[in-house]
Design a protein around this motif. Structure first.
Motif, PDB file in Angstrom:
ATOM      1  N   VAL A  21     -41.204 -10.703 -20.536  1.00 39.64           N
ATOM      2  CA  VAL A  21     -41.661 -10.833 -19.155  1.00 39.64           C
ATOM      3  C   VAL A  21     -40.437 -10.882 -18.251  1.00 39.64           C
ATOM      4  N   SER A  22     -40.435 -10.065 -17.218  1.00 37.85           N
ATOM      5  CA  SER A  22     -39.299  -9.987 -16.298  1.00 37.85           C
ATOM      6  C   SER A  22     -39.778 -10.075 -14.855  1.00 37.85           C
ATOM      7  N   VAL A  23     -38.964 -10.734 -14.018  1.00 39.12           N
ATOM      8  CA  VAL A  23     -39.196 -10.724 -12.573  1.00 39.12           C
ATOM      9  C   VAL A  23     -37.928 -10.248 -11.860  1.00 39.12           C
ATOM     10  N   LEU A  24     -37.084  -9.519 -12.589  1.00 41.79           N
ATOM     11  CA  LEU A  24     -35.790  -9.111 -12.050  1.00 41.79           C
ATOM     12  C   LEU A  24     -35.898  -8.207 -10.832  1.00 41.79           C
ATOM     13  N   ASP A  25     -36.947  -7.392 -10.752  1.00 43.75           N
ATOM     14  CA  ASP A  25     -37.053  -6.459  -9.622  1.00 43.75           C
ATOM     15  C   ASP A  25     -37.999  -6.970  -8.546  1.00 43.75           C
ATOM     16  N   GLY A  26     -38.349  -8.265  -8.616  1.00 48.51           N
ATOM     17  CA  GLY A  26     -39.217  -8.837  -7.601  1.00 48.51           C
ATOM     18  C   GLY A  26     -40.687  -8.767  -7.945  1.00 48.51           C
ATOM     19  N   GLN A  27     -41.039  -8.052  -9.007  1.00 50.35           N
ATOM     20  CA  GLN A  27     -42.406  -7.997  -9.497  1.00 50.35           C
ATOM     21  C   GLN A  27     -42.446  -8.499 -10.930  1.00 50.35           C
ATOM     22  N   LEU A  28     -43.600  -8.995 -11.350  1.00 49.01           N
ATOM     23  CA  LEU A  28     -43.734  -9.443 -12.723  1.00 49.01           C
ATOM     24  C   LEU A  28     -44.050  -8.239 -13.607  1.00 49.01           C
ATOM     25  N   ARG A  29     -43.203  -8.034 -14.604  1.00 51.54           N
ATOM     26  CA  ARG A  29     -43.372  -6.919 -15.545  1.00 51.54           C
ATOM     27  C   ARG A  29     -43.544  -7.489 -16.947  1.00 51.54           C
ATOM     28  N   VAL A  30     -44.518  -6.978 -17.679  1.00 54.72           N
ATOM     29  CA  VAL A  30     -44.754  -7.397 -19.056  1.00 54.72           C
ATOM     30  C   VAL A  30     -44.626  -6.180 -19.960  1.00 54.72           C
ATOM     31  N   VAL A  31     -43.722  -6.278 -20.938  1.00 51.59           N
ATOM     32  CA  VAL A  31     -43.485  -5.177 -21.870  1.00 51.59           C
ATOM     33  C   VAL A  31     -43.858  -5.644 -23.272  1.00 51.59           C
ATOM     34  N   ASP A  32     -44.651  -4.822 -23.971  1.00 49.32           N
ATOM     35  CA  ASP A  32     -45.037  -5.118 -25.345  1.00 49.32           C
ATOM     36  C   ASP A  32     -43.896  -4.731 -26.283  1.00 49.32           C
ATOM     37  N   VAL A  33     -43.448  -5.674 -27.108  1.00 53.27           N
ATOM     38  CA  VAL A  33     -42.295  -5.436 -27.973  1.00 53.27           C
ATOM     39  C   VAL A  33     -42.611  -4.401 -29.045  1.00 53.27           C
ATOM     40  N   ALA A  34     -43.797  -4.471 -29.643  1.00 51.16           N
ATOM     41  CA  ALA A  34     -44.140  -3.572 -30.750  1.00 51.16           C
ATOM     42  C   ALA A  34     -44.227  -2.118 -30.304  1.00 51.16           C
ATOM     43  N   SER A  35     -44.933  -1.867 -29.204  1.00 51.25           N
ATOM     44  CA  SER A  35     -45.113  -0.487 -28.733  1.00 51.25           C
ATOM     45  C   SER A  35     -44.001  -0.026 -27.811  1.00 51.25           C
ATOM     46  N   ARG A  36     -43.203  -0.993 -27.311  1.00 49.11           N
ATOM     47  CA  ARG A  36     -42.138  -0.694 -26.349  1.00 49.11           C
ATOM     48  C   ARG A  36     -42.698   0.006 -25.111  1.00 49.11           C
ATOM     49  N   LYS A  37     -43.809  -0.540 -24.625  1.00 49.52           N
ATOM     50  CA  LYS A  37     -44.500   0.010 -23.462  1.00 49.52           C
ATOM     51  C   LYS A  37     -44.669  -1.076 -22.402  1.00 49.52           C
ATOM     52  N   LEU A  38     -44.632  -0.639 -21.133  1.00 53.65           N
ATOM     53  CA  LEU A  38     -44.951  -1.527 -20.029  1.00 53.65           C
ATOM     54  C   LEU A  38     -46.468  -1.677 -19.981  1.00 53.65           C
ATOM     55  N   VAL A  39     -46.960  -2.905 -20.171  1.00 52.96           N
ATOM     56  CA  VAL A  39     -48.405  -3.109 -20.269  1.00 52.96           C
ATOM     57  C   VAL A  39     -48.999  -3.779 -19.035  1.00 52.96           C
ATOM     58  N   SER A  40     -48.178  -4.441 -18.217  1.00 50.58           N
ATOM     59  CA  SER A  40     -48.705  -5.087 -17.010  1.00 50.58           C
ATOM     60  C   SER A  40     -47.644  -5.117 -15.925  1.00 50.58           C
ATOM     61  N   THR A  41     -48.093  -4.896 -14.691  1.00 47.43           N
ATOM     62  CA  THR A  41     -47.244  -5.051 -13.510  1.00 47.43           C
ATOM     63  C   THR A  41     -48.033  -5.828 -12.475  1.00 47.43           C
ATOM     64  N   LEU A  42     -47.414  -6.845 -11.915  1.00 45.74           N
ATOM     65  CA  LEU A  42     -48.096  -7.676 -10.928  1.00 45.74           C
ATOM     66  C   LEU A  42     -47.190  -7.871  -9.734  1.00 45.74           C
ATOM     67  N   ALA A  43     -47.666  -7.430  -8.567  1.00 47.64           N
ATOM     68  CA  ALA A  43     -46.937  -7.669  -7.328  1.00 47.64           C
ATOM     69  C   ALA A  43     -47.162  -9.116  -6.917  1.00 47.64           C
ATOM     70  N   LEU A  44     -46.089  -9.863  -6.833  1.00 49.33           N
ATOM     71  CA  LEU A  44     -46.195 -11.283  -6.507  1.00 49.33           C
ATOM     72  C   LEU A  44     -46.349 -11.460  -5.004  1.00 49.33           C
ATOM     73  N   PRO A  45     -47.318 -12.257  -4.581  1.00 47.16           N
ATOM     74  CA  PRO A  45     -47.589 -12.398  -3.142  1.00 47.16           C
ATOM     75  C   PRO A  45     -46.670 -13.371  -2.436  1.00 47.16           C
ATOM     76  N   SER A  46     -45.689 -13.903  -3.141  1.00 45.06           N
ATOM     77  CA  SER A  46     -44.945 -15.035  -2.582  1.00 45.06           C
ATOM     78  C   SER A  46     -43.465 -14.777  -2.362  1.00 45.06           C
ATOM     79  N   GLY A  47     -43.040 -13.522  -2.309  1.00 42.54           N
ATOM     80  CA  GLY A  47     -41.643 -13.239  -2.028  1.00 42.54           C
ATOM     81  C   GLY A  47     -40.797 -13.087  -3.270  1.00 42.54           C
ATOM     82  N   ALA A  48     -39.464 -13.130  -3.089  1.00 44.89           N
ATOM     83  CA  ALA A  48     -38.523 -12.872  -4.174  1.00 44.89           C
ATOM     84  C   ALA A  48     -38.514 -14.022  -5.174  1.00 44.89           C
ATOM     85  N   PRO A  49     -38.773 -13.758  -6.465  1.00 42.78           N
ATOM     86  CA  PRO A  49     -38.759 -14.824  -7.478  1.00 42.78           C
ATOM     87  C   PRO A  49     -37.343 -15.346  -7.700  1.00 42.78           C
ATOM     88  N   SER A  50     -37.251 -16.651  -7.956  1.00 45.25           N
ATOM     89  CA  SER A  50     -35.959 -17.247  -8.261  1.00 45.25           C
ATOM     90  C   SER A  50     -35.864 -17.708  -9.703  1.00 45.25           C
TER      91      SER A  50
END
Length: 642
Positions: free
Chosen positions: A135-164
């Protein structure tokens, strides 16, 4: 309503007596060569009785004391010269033997977790993994990548600004973010305050927001034990101070600001949740607010508790009428430290707006029990001379707290004000953390650059022109002694145990005059009382995020793999990437350099984090994740975020 802090109750009159009767004490301490005995000029340290926390037994008494303390501190620019427009911003989106837990707890897992100071206390970061997903928030959005398939499985635009920062437990994520670093509060003309939003995300069946909470204040740090997270925030009172400007002199501004304090209400001092909305409320009752006897009245620290497996709620908060910017945690204890250094370059000012002379710094530490779920329970407070570098300057071991600090003015020509560093051992006696032993005289005219405690030994790096690496024996906590001083050019900004009797340092190489020249990775032999250099690797013209944030560092013991993100000149072009080194016995060699495809926003291809999952090496940037094999570093997959 009573507080769960279990603090002694005290009223305004009693507080006044405590302050007036709090005579400055001096203590015997140990010189840098290990010899004990008082020095000619022992440093004054506030008595622990004057800094331990006490709870207010009524809102009226709390408000009266807050006002009294603030009146003594206010100036023409507000409290302590702390202009609210320059409120501290968000964190940068930026113990035991040399042991398995120091190596990112790899012994019990087949994936690397966050590079935590203490393995039992997880630290918030920008990338998290449970071995099955990343799970990453490095680009300002929440990204979930599945390790086994090496695929991006979820993207969530966060409504609250830049994550810290972010914490992960099972299918639940807690994210801290600042909608705006500084917000003008129309309800308090002339006042600017930060707000922090905490967002709970449910990952089951795809990422979705499961709850959010916005509070007054700015994010300091947090710790997670099991599913329970404690988040520490700092807020300033919402008071409409005026500043000297057209038609308002310093004297008039001071008079008006004192009047502002006099008219303030308790609600102005305690942070709110959901400020400015129809659901606005006070984050906690005034009886959940405590203070130290020498508090200056400029800010409030709040500790919020969340179980990631439950609804978010309002954090069941407790407050400290104190300052602080360093958080250190173990499985059972949470420490909050304050060295009272001015923030954002704002120096304390007197009533006329003139900067005050620089004064010697003391660090105050408050200890809380977090061994059970729920609100933290206050245990004790103490103080030492000097200021901290970061949380690695603190270490709890065998019931004692070890603290490394630097005191004096770095680079000062006045012999009496020259900087030097110390290491003190505090032990808890009742509600006080009292000094058990100390050693002084480390790195005169220098300042601490890094600290690592390993069992009964501390390793302290100071620097000005050369890098003395001090070895301090703490086997007898009442008589700590320096057993070694290794001088080399450059310095290590982060120290990491990598094997039995081996310590790794990441920092900067430097000339004999102290001018830094590029990233340096050093391997030290710490088998004896004197550390020795085994080998070093330099990358000229480079710098690394590891120097400021240890979360960027990866050591995977199984393969002897070290990954250090760097910015340097690759082939004559400024290309961000990651330096991969291989540690084989006492040999430290370059295994390769990794870089992400360019494109997107500026800097989006800068590698920020690296981890091991699914038997492969993953590097993460704001642009995506790259998967490489652990042997030859061949690319296996690229997972773009856009």
């Amino acid at each position: 309503m009573s507080s769960d802090l279990r603090l002694p109750r005290i009223g305004v009159a009693a507080l006044a007596l405590a302050v007036a009767g709090g005579a400055v004490i001096t203590t015997a301490y140990f010189m840098g060569n290990g010899a004990s005995g008082p020095t000619d000029d022992p440093p004054p340290v506030p008595p622990a009785s004057g800094i331990r926390l006490v709870a207010f037994d009524s809102c009226d008494k709390a408000l009266a004391d807050l006002k009294s303390a603030a009146m003594a501190k206010v100036g023409p620019y507000g409290l302590d010269g702390d202009v609210h427009l320059l409120e501290r911003g968000v964190a940068s989106a930026d113990s035991g033997a040399a042991a398995p837990e120091a190596r990112q707890n790899q012994s019990a897992k087949d994936y690397s977790g966050t590079n935590n100071h203490e393995s039992a206390a997880d630290e918030p970061d920008l990338v998290k993994t449970d071995g099955k997903r990343i799970v990453s928030v490095l680009d300002g959005q929440l990204r979930v990548v599945d390790v086994a398939s090496r695929k991006l499985v979820s993207t969530l635009a966060l409504p609250s600004g830049a994550p810290s920062a972010m914490l992960l437990d099972g299918d639940h994520v807690l994210i801290t973010s600042h909608p705006n670093d500084v917000v003008y509060d129309s309800a308090y003309p002339g006042s600017y305050n930060s707000t922090l939003t905490l967002t709970r995300v449910d990952l089951a069946g795809g990422a979705r927001v499961a709850g959010s909470l916005t509070v007054d204040g700015s994010y300091i740090d947090g710790r997670q034990v099991g599913s329970v997270a404690r988040i520490v925030i700092r807020s300033t009172p919402r008071l409409p101070f005026v500043f000297p400007q057209q038609g308002i002199s310093n004297d008039e501004a001071l008079k008006r600001n004192r009047d502002v304090i006099g008219k303030s209400k308790i609600q102005d001092w305690i942070p709110r949740y959901n400020p400015g909305s129809g659901a606005e409320g006070q984050l906690y009752d005034c009886t959940a607010l405590s203070r130290a006897a020498d508090y200056t009245g400029t800010s409030v620290l709040s500790v919020l508790t969340f179980d990631l497996r439950n609804d978010l709620g309002t954090g069941d908060g407790v407050g400290l009428a104190a300052d602080g910017d360093t958080v250190y945690g173990t499985a059972n204890s949470l420490y909050i430290a304050d060295d009272r250094n001015p923030r954002m370059g704002i120096l304390p000012a007197n009533a006329r707006g003139k900067p005050l002379p620089q004064q010697q710094t003391n660090t105050t530490v408050h200890q809380f029990d977090i061994s059970v779920a729920g609100k933290p329970v206050y245990l004790a407070s103490g103080a030492v001379m000097g200021s901290l570098l970061n949380q690695y300057s603190l270490s709890e071991h065998k019931g004692n707290l070890r603290i490394a600090t630097t005191k004096g003015d770095f680079g000062c020509c006045d012999q009496s004000q020259q900087s030097e560093s110390s290491l003190a051992v505090l032990t808890r006696r009742g509600a006080e953390l009292v000094e058990l032993g100390r050693v002084d005289g480390l790195g005169k005219t220098e300042r601490i650059q890094s600290v690592r405690f390993i069992g009964d030994t501390a390793y302290v790096v100071t620097f000005r022109r050369t890098d003395p690496l001090y070895t301090v024996d703490l086997a007898d906590p009442a008589k700590p002694k320096v057993t070694g001083e290794l001088k080399i050019t450059g310095y290590s900004a982060y120290l990491h145990p990598v094997a039995a009797n081996r310590l790794l340092g990441v920092g900067q190489d430097a000339t004999d005059q102290g001018r830094v020249t590029g990233t340096q990775v050093s391997l030290f032999d710490i088998s004896g009382g004197q550390a020795k250099v085994v080998t070093q690797f330099q990358l000229k013209g480079a710098s690394s995020e590891v120097e400021n944030d240890p979360h960027a560092f990866l050591y995977w013991a199984e393969k002897g793999l070290l990954v250090v993100p760097v910015v340097d000149a690759f082939g004559g072009r400024s290309v961000p990437g990651a330096l991969v080194l291989r540690l084989n016995g006492d040999s430290l060699t370059e295994a390769g350099r990794l870089s992400h495809p360019s494109g997107g926003d500026y800097g989006s291809n800068q590698i920020r984090r690296s981890l091991v999952a699914g038997g492969a090496l993953w590097t993460v940037s704001g642009g995506g994740m790259m998967v490489t094999d652990l042997g030859g570093l061949n690319q296996l997959a690229w997972v773009p975020f856009a």
